[in-house]
Scaffold this motif. Sequence first.
Motif, PDB file in Angstrom:
ATOM      1  N   THR A 172      78.767  26.941  52.861  1.00  0.00           N
ATOM      2  CA  THR A 172      79.951  27.205  52.046  1.00  0.00           C
ATOM      3  C   THR A 172      80.913  28.200  52.690  1.00  0.00           C
ATOM      4  OG1 THR A 172      78.786  28.927  50.783  1.00  0.00           O
ATOM      5  CG2 THR A 172      78.722  26.688  49.917  1.00  0.00           C
ATOM      6  N   GLU A 173      80.491  28.875  53.750  1.00  0.00           N
ATOM      7  CA  GLU A 173      81.394  29.794  54.444  1.00  0.00           C
ATOM      8  C   GLU A 173      82.573  29.040  55.050  1.00  0.00           C
ATOM      9  OE1 GLU A 173      83.025  33.206  55.573  1.00  0.00           O
ATOM     10  OE2 GLU A 173      80.990  33.283  54.753  1.00  0.00           O
ATOM     11  N   PHE A 174      82.359  27.789  55.468  1.00  0.00           N
ATOM     12  CA  PHE A 174      83.390  27.061  56.190  1.00  0.00           C
ATOM     13  C   PHE A 174      83.898  25.817  55.466  1.00  0.00           C
ATOM     14  CE2 PHE A 174      80.936  29.396  59.419  1.00  0.00           C
ATOM     15  CZ  PHE A 174      81.947  30.203  59.903  1.00  0.00           C
ATOM     16  N   LEU A 175      83.145  25.290  54.522  1.00  0.00           N
ATOM     17  CA  LEU A 175      83.668  24.185  53.727  1.00  0.00           C
ATOM     18  C   LEU A 175      84.608  24.737  52.660  1.00  0.00           C
ATOM     19  CD1 LEU A 175      80.523  21.913  53.162  1.00  0.00           C
ATOM     20  CD2 LEU A 175      82.391  21.571  54.794  1.00  0.00           C
ATOM     21  N   PRO A 176      85.651  23.984  52.280  1.00  0.00           N
ATOM     22  CA  PRO A 176      86.631  24.500  51.301  1.00  0.00           C
ATOM     23  C   PRO A 176      86.153  24.353  49.863  1.00  0.00           C
ATOM     24  CG  PRO A 176      87.297  22.334  52.045  1.00  0.00           C
ATOM     25  CD  PRO A 176      86.060  22.687  52.841  1.00  0.00           C
ATOM     26  N   ILE A 177      84.955  24.879  49.572  1.00  0.00           N
ATOM     27  CA  ILE A 177      84.368  24.649  48.251  1.00  0.00           C
ATOM     28  C   ILE A 177      83.914  25.931  47.567  1.00  0.00           C
ATOM     29  CG2 ILE A 177      83.642  22.277  48.704  1.00  0.00           C
ATOM     30  CD1 ILE A 177      80.901  23.313  49.449  1.00  0.00           C
ATOM     31  N   SER A 178      84.179  27.094  48.143  1.00  0.00           N
ATOM     32  CA  SER A 178      83.897  28.397  47.531  1.00  0.00           C
ATOM     33  C   SER A 178      82.427  28.793  47.601  1.00  0.00           C
ATOM     34  CB  SER A 178      84.351  28.446  46.067  1.00  0.00           C
ATOM     35  OG  SER A 178      83.902  29.621  45.449  1.00  0.00           O
ATOM     36  N   SER A 179      82.151  29.797  48.427  1.00  0.00           N
ATOM     37  CA  SER A 179      80.777  30.285  48.556  1.00  0.00           C
ATOM     38  C   SER A 179      80.332  31.030  47.304  1.00  0.00           C
ATOM     39  CB  SER A 179      80.656  31.200  49.781  1.00  0.00           C
ATOM     40  OG  SER A 179      81.532  32.311  49.660  1.00  0.00           O
ATOM     41  N   SER A 180      81.240  31.788  46.665  1.00  0.00           N
ATOM     42  CA  SER A 180      80.845  32.581  45.493  1.00  0.00           C
ATOM     43  C   SER A 180      80.409  31.695  44.338  1.00  0.00           C
ATOM     44  CB  SER A 180      81.991  33.499  45.062  1.00  0.00           C
ATOM     45  OG  SER A 180      83.181  32.778  44.868  1.00  0.00           O
ATOM     46  N   ALA A 181      81.050  30.538  44.186  1.00  0.00           N
ATOM     47  CA  ALA A 181      80.659  29.618  43.119  1.00  0.00           C
ATOM     48  C   ALA A 181      79.238  29.107  43.332  1.00  0.00           C
ATOM     49  CB  ALA A 181      81.626  28.446  43.050  1.00  0.00           C
ATOM     50  N   HIS A 182      78.868  28.920  44.597  1.00  0.00           N
ATOM     51  CA  HIS A 182      77.537  28.380  44.883  1.00  0.00           C
ATOM     52  C   HIS A 182      76.458  29.459  44.847  1.00  0.00           C
ATOM     53  CE1 HIS A 182      80.023  25.065  46.260  1.00  0.00           C
ATOM     54  NE2 HIS A 182      78.958  24.315  46.171  1.00  0.00           N
ATOM     55  N   LEU A 183      76.792  30.641  45.298  1.00  0.00           N
ATOM     56  CA  LEU A 183      75.793  31.704  45.325  1.00  0.00           C
ATOM     57  C   LEU A 183      75.468  32.225  43.930  1.00  0.00           C
ATOM     58  CD1 LEU A 183      76.958  33.634  48.511  1.00  0.00           C
ATOM     59  CD2 LEU A 183      75.010  32.099  48.290  1.00  0.00           C
ATOM     60  N   SER A 210      87.740  30.450  47.859  1.00  0.00           N
ATOM     61  CA  SER A 210      87.302  29.896  49.145  1.00  0.00           C
ATOM     62  C   SER A 210      88.275  30.287  50.246  1.00  0.00           C
ATOM     63  CB  SER A 210      87.151  28.378  49.113  1.00  0.00           C
ATOM     64  OG  SER A 210      86.952  27.858  50.428  1.00  0.00           O
ATOM     65  N   ARG A 211      87.786  31.070  51.202  1.00  0.00           N
ATOM     66  CA  ARG A 211      88.634  31.508  52.310  1.00  0.00           C
ATOM     67  C   ARG A 211      89.115  30.323  53.137  1.00  0.00           C
ATOM     68  NH1 ARG A 211      89.488  31.860  57.153  1.00  0.00           N
ATOM     69  NH2 ARG A 211      87.735  30.469  57.456  1.00  0.00           N
ATOM     70  N   ARG A 244      84.928  20.234  43.905  1.00  0.00           N
ATOM     71  CA  ARG A 244      85.330  21.488  43.258  1.00  0.00           C
ATOM     72  C   ARG A 244      85.593  21.269  41.771  1.00  0.00           C
ATOM     73  NH1 ARG A 244      87.877  25.838  46.937  1.00  0.00           N
ATOM     74  NH2 ARG A 244      88.441  26.673  44.907  1.00  0.00           N
ATOM     75  N   LEU A 245      86.221  20.157  41.425  1.00  0.00           N
ATOM     76  CA  LEU A 245      86.498  19.874  40.023  1.00  0.00           C
ATOM     77  C   LEU A 245      85.197  19.716  39.234  1.00  0.00           C
ATOM     78  CD1 LEU A 245      89.474  17.352  40.317  1.00  0.00           C
ATOM     79  CD2 LEU A 245      89.564  19.808  39.852  1.00  0.00           C
ATOM     80  N   ILE A 246      84.224  19.029  39.828  1.00  0.00           N
ATOM     81  CA  ILE A 246      82.933  18.839  39.161  1.00  0.00           C
ATOM     82  C   ILE A 246      82.204  20.172  39.029  1.00  0.00           C
ATOM     83  CG2 ILE A 246      80.647  17.780  39.380  1.00  0.00           C
ATOM     84  CD1 ILE A 246      82.079  15.419  40.796  1.00  0.00           C
ATOM     85  N   LEU A 247      82.186  20.945  40.111  1.00  0.00           N
ATOM     86  CA  LEU A 247      81.485  22.230  40.101  1.00  0.00           C
ATOM     87  C   LEU A 247      82.106  23.184  39.080  1.00  0.00           C
ATOM     88  CD1 LEU A 247      79.397  24.184  41.286  1.00  0.00           C
ATOM     89  CD2 LEU A 247      81.071  24.754  43.067  1.00  0.00           C
ATOM     90  N   GLY A 248      83.428  23.272  39.066  1.00  0.00           N
ATOM     91  CA  GLY A 248      84.089  24.133  38.096  1.00  0.00           C
ATOM     92  C   GLY A 248      83.824  23.706  36.682  1.00  0.00           C
ATOM     93  N   SER A 249      83.787  22.397  36.449  1.00  0.00           N
ATOM     94  CA  SER A 249      83.499  21.886  35.108  1.00  0.00           C
ATOM     95  C   SER A 249      82.071  22.232  34.672  1.00  0.00           C
ATOM     96  CB  SER A 249      83.698  20.366  35.075  1.00  0.00           C
ATOM     97  OG  SER A 249      85.045  20.028  35.383  1.00  0.00           O
TER      98      SER A 249
END
Length: 265
Positions: free
Chosen positions: A16-27, A164-165, A252-257
């Motif tokens: 998640t450091e390099f994919l545009p999907i947000s590391s904080s959401a996953h951690l 996501s950086r 990202r939409l699925i994860l946020g939901s």
Amino acid sequence: MDLLEIIVLALLQGLTEFLPISSSAHLILPSKLLGWSDQGLAFDVAVHVGTLAAVMLYFRRDIVRLTQGWLTTGFTRNPSADGRLAWYVVVASVPACLAGWLLNHWIEDNLRSVEVIAWTTIGFGILLGFADRRHGTIGITQITLLMVLVIGVAQALALVPGTSRSGITITAALLLGMQRSDAAHFSFLLSIPLILAAGGLKTLELSDSLLPVDWQALLIGAALSAVSAWLCIYYFLAFINRIGMLPFVLYRLILGSVLFLFFVG
């Protein structure tokens, strides 16, 4: 930390450091779903070392070339393309470093919540999708100082959890007309000084800590995050022009939901 926690958290950090999907959401998900405790500052440092090693190894030729260009022509009136790009990496890193230095503690105290992460995961995911439809043909050697400043300011927004950086810098680059692979390439180059700065800050904090250190966990975490980060960079750059950003937008939409449905009360 047991072995399963080490493996999962190190792989998540590396990917998640390099994919545009947000590391904080996953951690945040393992701790919420499985009741895991915070991995600790030492482990954070270890996985940052791993991801830094991966990106520097992957772009080692770029780093050597840009460093040589910066040292030989970077301080002249007419720098080479490599010397100019090296300066652009430095310039684009300044806003995020300053914002991190000034606002890090405030953000940790006020914005690090599941609700904020859910909103930013969805919101910046939609923006990424919009930007992807506007991508152009500008290459990394054609970027201007104004473009670099815009991308640098956008990178500072990544301090907000869930942004996501890589996601926000690629979004800004695409909106400015860069092609996908070069937008990702520049984003990954920008990660090097930022990971160095973040890792250095965490190392200073760790030096003041008196907690015992599990060196085996740190070594495993660093190795796994390095391998997963390197593979992530390789395959992302190999396929991004072909698949575009839509898979990451949908994810990202699925994860946020999911965060809203199960963790925001």
